[in-house]
Design a protein around this motif. Structure first.
Motif, mmCIF file in Angstrom:
data_model
loop_
_atom_site.group_PDB
_atom_site.id
_atom_site.type_symbol
_atom_site.label_atom_id
_atom_site.label_comp_id
_atom_site.label_asym_id
_atom_site.label_seq_id
_atom_site.Cartn_x
_atom_site.Cartn_y
_atom_site.Cartn_z
ATOM 1 N N GLU A 221 0.820 -1.202 0.000
ATOM 2 C CA GLU A 221 0.000 0.000 0.000
ATOM 3 C C GLU A 221 0.862 1.264 0.000
ATOM 4 O OE1 GLU A 221 -4.044 1.423 2.275
ATOM 5 O OE2 GLU A 221 -2.485 0.434 3.463
ATOM 6 N N GLU A 228 1.584 -2.224 -8.629
ATOM 7 C CA GLU A 228 0.374 -2.091 -9.451
ATOM 8 C C GLU A 228 0.561 -2.561 -10.894
ATOM 9 O OE1 GLU A 228 -2.812 1.117 -8.026
ATOM 10 O OE2 GLU A 228 -0.892 2.036 -8.561
ATOM 11 N N ASP A 236 -7.007 -1.699 -4.116
ATOM 12 C CA ASP A 236 -7.774 -1.807 -2.877
ATOM 13 C C ASP A 236 -8.309 -3.221 -2.662
ATOM 14 O OD1 ASP A 236 -7.280 0.833 -2.400
ATOM 15 O OD2 ASP A 236 -9.246 1.551 -3.088
ATOM 16 N N GLY A 237 -8.856 -3.797 -3.712
ATOM 17 C CA GLY A 237 -9.373 -5.155 -3.600
ATOM 18 C C GLY A 237 -8.281 -6.170 -3.345
ATOM 19 N N LEU A 239 -5.414 -5.622 -1.774
ATOM 20 C CA LEU A 239 -4.957 -5.489 -0.393
ATOM 21 C C LEU A 239 -5.966 -6.107 0.580
ATOM 22 C CD1 LEU A 239 -3.582 -1.833 -0.496
ATOM 23 C CD2 LEU A 239 -2.263 -3.956 -0.507
ATOM 24 N N ARG A 240 -7.255 -5.968 0.272
ATOM 25 C CA ARG A 240 -8.263 -6.568 1.142
ATOM 26 C C ARG A 240 -8.121 -8.080 1.185
ATOM 27 N NH1 ARG A 240 -12.649 -9.309 1.034
ATOM 28 N NH2 ARG A 240 -12.587 -9.479 -1.247
#
Length: 309
Positions: A221, A228, A236-237, A239-240
């Motif tokens: 992050e 990326e 974001d997805g 990392l979740r």
């Protein structure tokens, strides 16, 4: 049906995780083969789901329709077409043999001629689906027979890995194959080196691999430009999944962990190959992992390699 659809969604998510993992770990040389394999897995799962839904809807079961399916599909089609119109005798009345015994003889009414008997048409789509399911079962049995004559890749890989561990003075600490193996193996290594795992380590009820997952996600992050370009989904997805799910870890996560903890991660693979991640002149402490391609049911797997003795 709701339970079946829920299971199908879980299986679809599990397959998507496997496909994503395989694609992340593919090199330029293996990318085409990996893509073909992933497409095959997705097609097989789609066909499996379609067959299960058809069975739940009351369609013929391939294992119990051997009498029908033993006939060629062309014969089935001819029968269907032949049953659409009852045979006529003398060009007028329907033949007695063509009338179903379960149907009552049509009665004459005062206001018109007798009603013609109704015959139920066999479902061609159901017959084709059942025939295809039977063929798939036969192919699976044939593949199982052929597999018996193939070498035991699992045993061979295991024997070679133990030999290479012994040469390097390492012994294996087996990690549970549950989707967290990479993070749990790194956690075991860091604990051997007395390196703190992170802010959430040591909390009651929080497993060590969760702290390592959090460290990997935090580093990615904070350095999105490094990662990326290699992602196939929004950051974001991604990392979740690292923080909150059992998504497998791979090359990107190992790179993030090596930098986050300031260590060199050495991954011992089959045939003695060692991949070094995060090396910067040999100044870092070394974390040793064993990577298996065939040794565990879920596929790729990581174990922790401790110093022998």
């Amino acid at each position: 049906m709701e339970d079946l659809q829920a299971r199908h969604r879980r299986e679809q998510r599990d397959l998507q995780s496997r496909v994503t993992q395989k694609k992340k770990q593919a090199s330029k040389k293996t990318r085409k083969g990996v893509n073909d394999e992933c497409e095959k897995l997705e097609a097989e799962l789609h066909e499996k789901h379609a067959a299960e839904i058809a069975a739940l809807d009351g369609e013929p079961d391939a294992t119990t329709q051997t009498d029908v399916l033993s006939e060629p599909l062309e014969d089935l089609t001819l029968k269907v077409e032949g049953e659409d119109t009852p045979h006529r005798t003398n060009g007028s009345q329907p033949a007695q043999d063509d009338i179903s015994e379960s149907k009552p003889t049509p009665q004459a009414h005062d206001d018109g001629p007798p009603t013609a008997p109704q015959t139920k048409k066999p479902n061609k789509a159901k017959a084709r689906l059942a025939k295809r399911a039977l063929e798939q079962g036969q192919q699976a049995r044939q593949a199982a027979e052929e597999a018996k004559s193939l070498p035991d890749l699992k045993s061979q890989e295991r024997a070679r890995m133990l030999e290479y561990m012994s040469e390097r003075g390492l012994r294996e600490k087996e990690i549970r194959a549950d989707g967290h193996c990479l993070y749990a193996a790194v956690a075991d290594q860091l604990e051997q080196l007395e390196i703190p795992l992170g802010s959430c380590s040591g909390e009651e009820g929080v497993p060590a691999y969760r702290a390592v997952r959090a460290a990997a996600a935090e580093y990615i992050e904070q350095h999105p430009d490094e990662f990326e370009p290699f992602l196939e989904e929004p950051l974001d997805g991604y990392l979740r999944k690292i923080r909150e799910t059992g998504e497998w870890g791979g090359q990107l996560e190992l790179m993030a962990l090596a930098k986050a903890y300031g260590v060199e991660i050495d991954v011992l693979q089959d045939f003695g190959r060692v991949e070094k991640i995060g090396s910067a002149g040999g100044k870092e402490q070394a974390v040793w992992l064993g990577y298996y391609k065939h040794g565990f049911g879920l596929g790729e797997h990581y174990n922790s390699l401790r110093k022998a003795g």
